[in-house]
Write a protein that holds these residues in place. Sequence first.
Motif, mmCIF file in Angstrom:
data_model
loop_
_atom_site.group_PDB
_atom_site.id
_atom_site.type_symbol
_atom_site.label_atom_id
_atom_site.label_comp_id
_atom_site.label_asym_id
_atom_site.label_seq_id
_atom_site.Cartn_x
_atom_site.Cartn_y
_atom_site.Cartn_z
ATOM 1 N N ARG B 73 0.831 -1.205 0.000
ATOM 2 C CA ARG B 73 0.000 0.000 0.000
ATOM 3 C C ARG B 73 0.860 1.247 0.000
ATOM 4 O O ARG B 73 0.560 2.231 -0.639
ATOM 5 N N GLY B 74 1.977 1.182 0.743
ATOM 6 C CA GLY B 74 2.822 2.369 0.860
ATOM 7 C C GLY B 74 3.724 2.583 -0.331
ATOM 8 O O GLY B 74 3.933 3.713 -0.744
ATOM 9 N N SER B 75 4.242 1.499 -0.917
ATOM 10 C CA SER B 75 5.316 1.733 -1.875
ATOM 11 C C SER B 75 5.005 1.261 -3.301
ATOM 12 O O SER B 75 5.894 1.198 -4.119
ATOM 13 N N VAL B 76 3.748 0.926 -3.558
ATOM 14 C CA VAL B 76 3.387 0.646 -4.948
ATOM 15 C C VAL B 76 2.562 1.825 -5.446
ATOM 16 O O VAL B 76 1.614 2.247 -4.791
ATOM 17 N N ALA B 77 2.967 2.386 -6.563
ATOM 18 C CA ALA B 77 2.211 3.503 -7.131
ATOM 19 C C ALA B 77 1.490 3.008 -8.362
ATOM 20 O O ALA B 77 2.113 2.486 -9.283
ATOM 21 N N ILE B 78 0.164 3.127 -8.353
ATOM 22 C CA ILE B 78 -0.590 2.719 -9.533
ATOM 23 C C ILE B 78 -1.058 3.977 -10.255
ATOM 24 O O ILE B 78 -1.692 4.843 -9.653
ATOM 25 N N VAL B 79 -0.696 4.073 -11.517
ATOM 26 C CA VAL B 79 -1.188 5.202 -12.313
ATOM 27 C C VAL B 79 -2.315 4.670 -13.187
ATOM 28 O O VAL B 79 -2.105 3.861 -14.077
ATOM 29 N N HIS B 80 -3.526 5.095 -12.877
ATOM 30 C CA HIS B 80 -4.697 4.577 -13.573
ATOM 31 C C HIS B 80 -4.948 5.355 -14.850
ATOM 32 O O HIS B 80 -4.432 6.448 -15.032
ATOM 33 N N GLN B 81 -5.819 4.787 -15.678
ATOM 34 C CA GLN B 81 -6.178 5.526 -16.885
ATOM 35 C C GLN B 81 -6.953 6.782 -16.522
ATOM 36 O O GLN B 81 -6.865 7.792 -17.190
ATOM 37 N N GLU B 82 -7.718 6.730 -15.427
ATOM 38 C CA GLU B 82 -8.336 7.946 -14.933
ATOM 39 C C GLU B 82 -7.814 8.180 -13.527
ATOM 40 O O GLU B 82 -8.276 7.582 -12.572
ATOM 41 N N PRO B 83 -6.816 9.049 -13.408
ATOM 42 C CA PRO B 83 -6.142 9.215 -12.122
ATOM 43 C C PRO B 83 -7.121 9.614 -11.026
ATOM 44 O O PRO B 83 -8.107 10.313 -11.272
ATOM 45 N N GLN B 84 -6.836 9.128 -9.818
ATOM 46 C CA GLN B 84 -7.702 9.430 -8.695
ATOM 47 C C GLN B 84 -7.122 10.606 -7.917
ATOM 48 O O GLN B 84 -6.375 10.445 -6.982
ATOM 49 N N LEU B 85 -7.450 11.794 -8.399
ATOM 50 C CA LEU B 85 -6.894 13.009 -7.833
ATOM 51 C C LEU B 85 -8.017 13.990 -7.527
ATOM 52 O O LEU B 85 -9.198 13.670 -7.682
ATOM 53 N N PHE B 86 -7.626 15.189 -7.108
ATOM 54 C CA PHE B 86 -8.617 16.200 -6.727
ATOM 55 C C PHE B 86 -8.657 17.290 -7.785
ATOM 56 O O PHE B 86 -7.778 18.148 -7.828
ATOM 57 N N PRO B 87 -9.655 17.260 -8.638
ATOM 58 C CA PRO B 87 -9.666 18.172 -9.790
ATOM 59 C C PRO B 87 -9.759 19.647 -9.400
ATOM 60 O O PRO B 87 -9.317 20.509 -10.136
ATOM 61 N N ASN B 88 -10.331 19.945 -8.230
ATOM 62 C CA ASN B 88 -10.526 21.345 -7.841
ATOM 63 C C ASN B 88 -9.253 21.968 -7.259
ATOM 64 O O ASN B 88 -9.188 23.172 -7.082
ATOM 65 N N LEU B 89 -8.254 21.136 -6.958
ATOM 66 C CA LEU B 89 -7.011 21.661 -6.393
ATOM 67 C C LEU B 89 -5.965 21.833 -7.497
ATOM 68 O O LEU B 89 -6.055 21.206 -8.551
ATOM 69 N N THR B 90 -4.959 22.658 -7.226
ATOM 70 C CA THR B 90 -3.895 22.835 -8.211
ATOM 71 C C THR B 90 -2.980 21.617 -8.194
ATOM 72 O O THR B 90 -3.050 20.788 -7.288
ATOM 73 N N VAL B 91 -2.117 21.555 -9.208
ATOM 74 C CA VAL B 91 -1.183 20.436 -9.307
ATOM 75 C C VAL B 91 -0.354 20.342 -8.022
ATOM 76 O O VAL B 91 -0.219 19.275 -7.422
ATOM 77 N N THR B 92 0.167 21.484 -7.565
ATOM 78 C CA THR B 92 0.993 21.471 -6.361
ATOM 79 C C THR B 92 0.182 21.028 -5.146
ATOM 80 O O THR B 92 0.640 20.214 -4.346
ATOM 81 N N GLU B 93 -1.003 21.569 -5.011
ATOM 82 C CA GLU B 93 -1.833 21.197 -3.861
ATOM 83 C C GLU B 93 -2.121 19.700 -3.838
ATOM 84 O O GLU B 93 -2.176 19.086 -2.774
#
Lengths: 344, 499
Positions: B73-93
């Motif tokens: 959980r800590g050290s595997v990074a999965i990059v999905h086809q639709e990333p699970q991020l926060f669209p309302n925040l900036t890239v840095t945030e």
Amino acid sequence: MPAKDARRLLGKRSAARLNVLRGIFLRRLSGLIAAIVLTMIVFTAINSFFLTYVNLIGLVRSMSTFTIIAFGETLVLVSGELDLSVGATYGIAAMTFGLLWMHGTPFVLALAAGLGIGVLIGLINAWITTVVRVPSFITTLGMLSLVQGVTFLISNSQSINPPSKLPGFGVFEALGGLEFPFRIPIQIAWLAAVAAIIAFVLHRTLFGFRLAAIGGNPQAARVAALPIRRYKLWVFAIAGACAALAGILDFSFIGSTTPSAGANLTFPVFAAVIIGGASLSGGRGTVLGTLIGAFFLSLLSNGLSLLGVGAFAQLIFVGLVTIGAVALDRWTTTWGGETQSIQL
Amino acid sequence: MTSLQVRGVRKHYGETHALRGLNLDALAGEVLGIAGPNGAGKSTFVRILGGEETPDAGEILLDGVPFTLADRRGSVAIVHQEPQLFPNLTVTENLLLKRGSDGPMRPRATGRERQVLSELNLQRVADRPLESCSLVVWQLTEIARALLRDARLFLFDEPNSALADEESEQLFGHILRMREQTNRIVIIVSHRLRELVHYCDRVAVVREGECGAILAGPALTEEGLARELVVGQQPGTVETGKSGAPGAQRGDEVLLRLAGWTHRRRRFQDVEVELRPGDILTVMGVEGSGARELLQSIAGLEPAHGIREVAGRRDAQAIDAFLAYVPADRRTGLFPNFSIAANLTARLGVPAVASRWGRLLKSRLYALGRQLMGQFQIRARSPGQPVGTLSGGNQQKVAVGSASAKKPRLVVIEEPTRGVDLGTKAEIYHQLRQFAREGNAVLAFCTEVPEVFDLGQRVRVMSRGHLSDPFEVASAGSVQDLAGQLAKMTGAAPKASPG
């Protein structure tokens, strides 16, 4: 088709139908009806006046106008939209009708104008929602304030009180104030008529079928090429007409109307529809459910008044019961597992 | 040098065995590709590596030490086809969010974040809300987040399915640069054979929950991969594509004609199609090729321009009347608040289920629903049962049934058998063939070669928005042959952007 086949088909069909009925009524409404019976027993035990003909008739009369609005709102909810502006529409319809009539417009034309403005507001709501694509929550929230403002403006913030010498006053008084034999007020007849019409539209027509489809899954409705925009236009117009009718009936019953009339209707209308089992996310709702939901709300208000608990305590109690009813419903439907209720 | 070893990993869900003892090795310094048909267990494997699932059996070792769930959980990074991020925040945030508690104040970017941003060329967009950025920025942000938490294993799950060519190259450029670090393992899971061949050092083919083959060096070609992907996959039915739709007279009437048909956002361009009675045309293409959009645009659900004639007519009424579209996702095709019968008849109107005055005839609705249930072999207790209580396969049959209930001349169907079992597949193919045989036409979008082999008479490949020439399925002797041919066709398709 041979008679035997027909009979077999019919047998299977009624079995299927029974299944659906079981799904909707037993699961969703039986709890509500049980709550109603229980509440009635409690109120009767405390105050014997509660279970009298006069009180019950008065109770149904008092719920009739907001329930008429709630029927229109049920259609809107089934289509997957919301109409928060019905209270304001109720007020402006009565005011428009009254002002035109008192300023010399023939009674029938003024009445038509009152109802017409309700339809017009509905059409504007629908247009903004479906064409401009502003969510109906925002559209009708704005419309609520807008229409209330217009009502204050045209009435000059004054209540109106039509004098009895106006032409057509007899009909006006009768619209909402007539009493049939057995002391049945005409408002109950209006309630029954609107209930019958909306129930037919929602449960017995292609319109109602497709409406539930549109509300149940808008994407699938698009895939199936259903006339989404046209149906929503109708639904908002009907909701506006129902609100306008209710406003005019109450105007007639009371004999006067104020610019702020209808401002307190949003709560009972939505509470009735939601307690009655309609889904805020669309696709589910029945006229019978809304009717029973409204009856339950009225029953509580009436009983609590008889107990003399006071208006503030009443508000608190009714609020709690509304949340509780929906929470209970959620709990029983998820608890029921796979047997979710379906519209058709 | 860091290495990952996967030994005999098994996982089953109820009756379905997703993984049946998967063995796999990955080394730092290489890019390992994973390919496999739908349902082969790829996504289960991705979830297990990402620590979202525990395997039933087997072990996963990192540098010879058990790689536990918590570690993964800590050290595997999965990059999905639709990333699970926060669209309302900036890239840095977005980068600052997972940093743990730094006290009550709003976190600020430190030197570390700035360094990662510049490594990935993200400084330019660092202060823009993510929702205003392109998809490649989303994916690079996801990579940046992983770099910041010192992930050891980078797993790219169909990373470029929705990216344009240039963006895709940009992303793979960064992926290749990551290979140079000796403590990071890079794995790409993809359907796109071209990219697997181009960017990976080795490609493992996962079939039926096992590692079927590993291709590397000169053996790693698109055609070779395509052939490996279909090994062991038997056609679902006796009636294969070879027999086509026997008994069908290919009529002269043109049921669908597209000319110069171009997507508004250029997902596909200048598509020419002609379908006649009896035709079954399959369009193959990977995610993002434009094939899906092509089918949706024909149904009027995606904006496109050009000539579209359905049964000789171009007006919207003709399309409503003669064309029925079945979406890939059952959630967008079915009405969850309706019974089976109501779902099957939802596209009908006067006179099938309503009187001339619009009165709903429930008896006819149920009778028709019952009849369609029989015809499409939908297994349920009663037509009044909620559609949500059916199995996935039966739901798909309801979706197909509801489309054919309105008796269209042309069925446009996306992934006709996604997520259904073999028997149901055969039934659905049979229904579609039967439909074509009755003088109608079918246009299907498929992502799997065996489906094309089973269903189609002709297949065309969509690649970068261009549709290849048709290929007669019957001229391929086996699924493997067809797979090889299709891989060649994908390669031969012209590029969308010149140069």
